[in-house]
Design a protein around this motif. Structure first.
Motif, PDB file in Angstrom:
ATOM      1  N   UNK A   1       0.850  -1.180   0.000  1.00  0.00           N
ATOM      2  CA  UNK A   1       0.000   0.000   0.000  1.00  0.00           C
ATOM      3  C   UNK A   1       0.886   1.229   0.000  1.00  0.00           C
ATOM      4  N   UNK A   2       0.679   2.090  -0.995  1.00  0.00           N
ATOM      5  CA  UNK A   2       1.443   3.330  -1.125  1.00  0.00           C
ATOM      6  C   UNK A   2       0.458   4.467  -1.425  1.00  0.00           C
ATOM      7  N   UNK A   3       0.891   5.720  -1.153  1.00  0.00           N
ATOM      8  CA  UNK A   3       0.035   6.833  -1.588  1.00  0.00           C
ATOM      9  C   UNK A   3      -0.050   6.849  -3.112  1.00  0.00           C
ATOM     10  N   UNK A   4      -1.188   7.257  -3.618  1.00  0.00           N
ATOM     11  CA  UNK A   4      -1.381   7.274  -5.067  1.00  0.00           C
ATOM     12  C   UNK A   4      -0.504   8.331  -5.719  1.00  0.00           C
ATOM     13  N   UNK A   5      -0.369   9.481  -5.063  1.00  0.00           N
ATOM     14  CA  UNK A   5       0.435  10.547  -5.654  1.00  0.00           C
ATOM     15  C   UNK A   5       1.053  11.420  -4.572  1.00  0.00           C
ATOM     16  N   UNK A   6       2.124  12.119  -4.955  1.00  0.00           N
ATOM     17  CA  UNK A   6       2.786  13.081  -4.076  1.00  0.00           C
ATOM     18  C   UNK A   6       3.292  14.224  -4.929  1.00  0.00           C
ATOM     19  N   UNK A   7       3.317  15.406  -4.351  1.00  0.00           N
ATOM     20  CA  UNK A   7       3.864  16.579  -5.029  1.00  0.00           C
ATOM     21  C   UNK A   7       5.078  17.075  -4.265  1.00  0.00           C
ATOM     22  N   UNK A   8       6.028  17.622  -5.002  1.00  0.00           N
ATOM     23  CA  UNK A   8       7.221  18.175  -4.371  1.00  0.00           C
ATOM     24  C   UNK A   8       7.772  19.290  -5.251  1.00  0.00           C
ATOM     25  N   UNK A   9       8.767  19.985  -4.728  1.00  0.00           N
ATOM     26  CA  UNK A   9       9.457  21.032  -5.474  1.00  0.00           C
ATOM     27  C   UNK A   9      10.917  20.640  -5.630  1.00  0.00           C
ATOM     28  N   UNK A  10      11.513  21.173  -6.658  1.00  0.00           N
ATOM     29  CA  UNK A  10      12.932  20.892  -6.891  1.00  0.00           C
ATOM     30  C   UNK A  10      13.764  21.231  -5.658  1.00  0.00           C
ATOM     31  N   UNK A  11      14.736  20.383  -5.366  1.00  0.00           N
ATOM     32  CA  UNK A  11      15.644  20.626  -4.254  1.00  0.00           C
ATOM     33  C   UNK A  11      15.180  20.074  -2.924  1.00  0.00           C
ATOM     34  N   UNK A  12      13.913  19.654  -2.841  1.00  0.00           N
ATOM     35  CA  UNK A  12      13.408  19.097  -1.588  1.00  0.00           C
ATOM     36  C   UNK A  12      13.760  17.621  -1.459  1.00  0.00           C
TER      37      UNK A  12
ATOM     38  N   UNK B   1      -0.049  -0.328  -7.297  1.00  0.00           N
ATOM     39  CA  UNK B   1      -0.359   0.702  -8.285  1.00  0.00           C
ATOM     40  C   UNK B   1       0.654   1.834  -8.275  1.00  0.00           C
ATOM     41  N   UNK B   2       1.564   1.841  -7.304  1.00  0.00           N
ATOM     42  CA  UNK B   2       2.647   2.808  -7.327  1.00  0.00           C
ATOM     43  C   UNK B   2       2.258   4.188  -6.843  1.00  0.00           C
ATOM     44  N   UNK B   3       3.256   5.046  -6.683  1.00  0.00           N
ATOM     45  CA  UNK B   3       3.088   6.442  -6.278  1.00  0.00           C
ATOM     46  C   UNK B   3       3.599   7.338  -7.385  1.00  0.00           C
ATOM     47  N   UNK B   4       2.727   8.195  -7.894  1.00  0.00           N
ATOM     48  CA  UNK B   4       3.147   9.171  -8.901  1.00  0.00           C
ATOM     49  C   UNK B   4       3.730  10.387  -8.197  1.00  0.00           C
ATOM     50  N   UNK B   5       5.026  10.579  -8.350  1.00  0.00           N
ATOM     51  CA  UNK B   5       5.701  11.739  -7.774  1.00  0.00           C
ATOM     52  C   UNK B   5       5.791  12.825  -8.839  1.00  0.00           C
ATOM     53  N   UNK B   6       5.240  13.985  -8.544  1.00  0.00           N
ATOM     54  CA  UNK B   6       5.296  15.121  -9.461  1.00  0.00           C
ATOM     55  C   UNK B   6       6.192  16.188  -8.839  1.00  0.00           C
ATOM     56  N   UNK B   7       7.304  16.488  -9.500  1.00  0.00           N
ATOM     57  CA  UNK B   7       8.235  17.504  -9.012  1.00  0.00           C
ATOM     58  C   UNK B   7       8.032  18.777  -9.834  1.00  0.00           C
ATOM     59  N   UNK B   8       7.815  19.863  -9.116  1.00  0.00           N
ATOM     60  CA  UNK B   8       7.586  21.134  -9.787  1.00  0.00           C
ATOM     61  C   UNK B   8       8.776  22.069  -9.592  1.00  0.00           C
ATOM     62  N   UNK B   9       8.942  23.022 -10.517  1.00  0.00           N
ATOM     63  CA  UNK B   9      10.089  23.942 -10.401  1.00  0.00           C
ATOM     64  C   UNK B   9       9.922  24.891  -9.215  1.00  0.00           C
TER      65      UNK B   9
END
Lengths: 109, 112
Positions: free
Chosen positions: A5-16, A101-109
């Motif tokens: 069991x994993x989170x479906x998605x996560x958001x982050x910023x560059x450098x974190x 189903x994995x975790x979609x990691x979205x990295x934003x600038x």
């Protein structure tokens, strides 16, 4: 059936630093825990594998508590190119690995 | 590095055709696997093999068969392709259960 069991998605910023946690309650005594990274239209790529405590390589660290019922993938200082789906999995009762189903990691600038 | 090569990147086949997806690995791995990947469903195991001429069903073997005549080659066969077999197919290999998989680049199959 082995299940994670994993989170479906996560958001982050560059450098974190990003930590993705996975639970695997029915892991067997001799199973290893493995993490994969997948970009669109490509096969998954092996990132790191561990059995207990902490494992570190050039791209990530893997933290596994003593009860081994969960694990945390740590990605230091993420960049845009780390945007991908991350899967955790373990061996289960047989030779085959079962992907969640994995975790979609979205990295934003 | 281990290399897993899938013979085709993209394939378009007609309903009812017999389809062969080929996978070759170059590191003498015992274990080879075929998965399919669909949006929202993740990767699902179709068949796997832990030795030459040995095969075991995965979670979704219906409509598929496999062949492993040589250690380095694992073929997935769609006996009579159907539109619901349109998917990304991924082949993988590994030494044994204590090691990670190496995946091929995938074959995107479209059945029309």
């Amino acid at each position: 059936l082995a299940k994670t069991t994993q989170p479906i998605s996560m958001d982050s910023y560059e450098g974190q630093e990003v930590n993705i946690t996975c639970s695997h309650n029915n892991i067997a005594t001799n199973d290893y825990i493995t993490w994969y990274q997948q970009f669109p239209s490509q096969g998954p790529r092996f990132i790191i594998q561990g059995y207990k405590t902490k494992v570190t390589n050039e791209v990530a660290s893997l933290f596994i508590p003593a009860d081994r019922k969960s694990s945390t993938l740590s990605l230091p200082r993420v960049s845009l190119s780390d945007t991908a789906v991350y899967y955790c999995l373990f061996g289960g009762a047989t030779n085959k690995l079962i992907f969640g189903t994995g975790t979609l990691l979205a990295v934003q600038p | 590095d281990v290399k897993v090569t899938q013979s085709s990147r993209y394939l378009v086949k007609r309903t009812g055709e017999k389809v062969f997806l080929e996978c070759v690995q170059d590191m003498d791995h015992e274990n080879m696997f075929w998965y399919r990947q669909d949006p929202g469903l993740g990767l699902r195991l179709i068949y796997f093999s832990y030795d030459v001429k040995m095969k075991e069903k995965g979670d979704i073997p219906e409509g598929y068969s496999v062949s492993r005549e040589k250690k380095e080659r694992f073929s997935l066969i769609l006996e009579s392709a159907s539109t619901n077999q349109t998917s990304m197919y991924l082949c993988a290999s590994r030494i044994d259960r204590n090691y990670g998989y190496t995946f091929g680049s995938g074959t995107r199959l479209t059945v029309v």
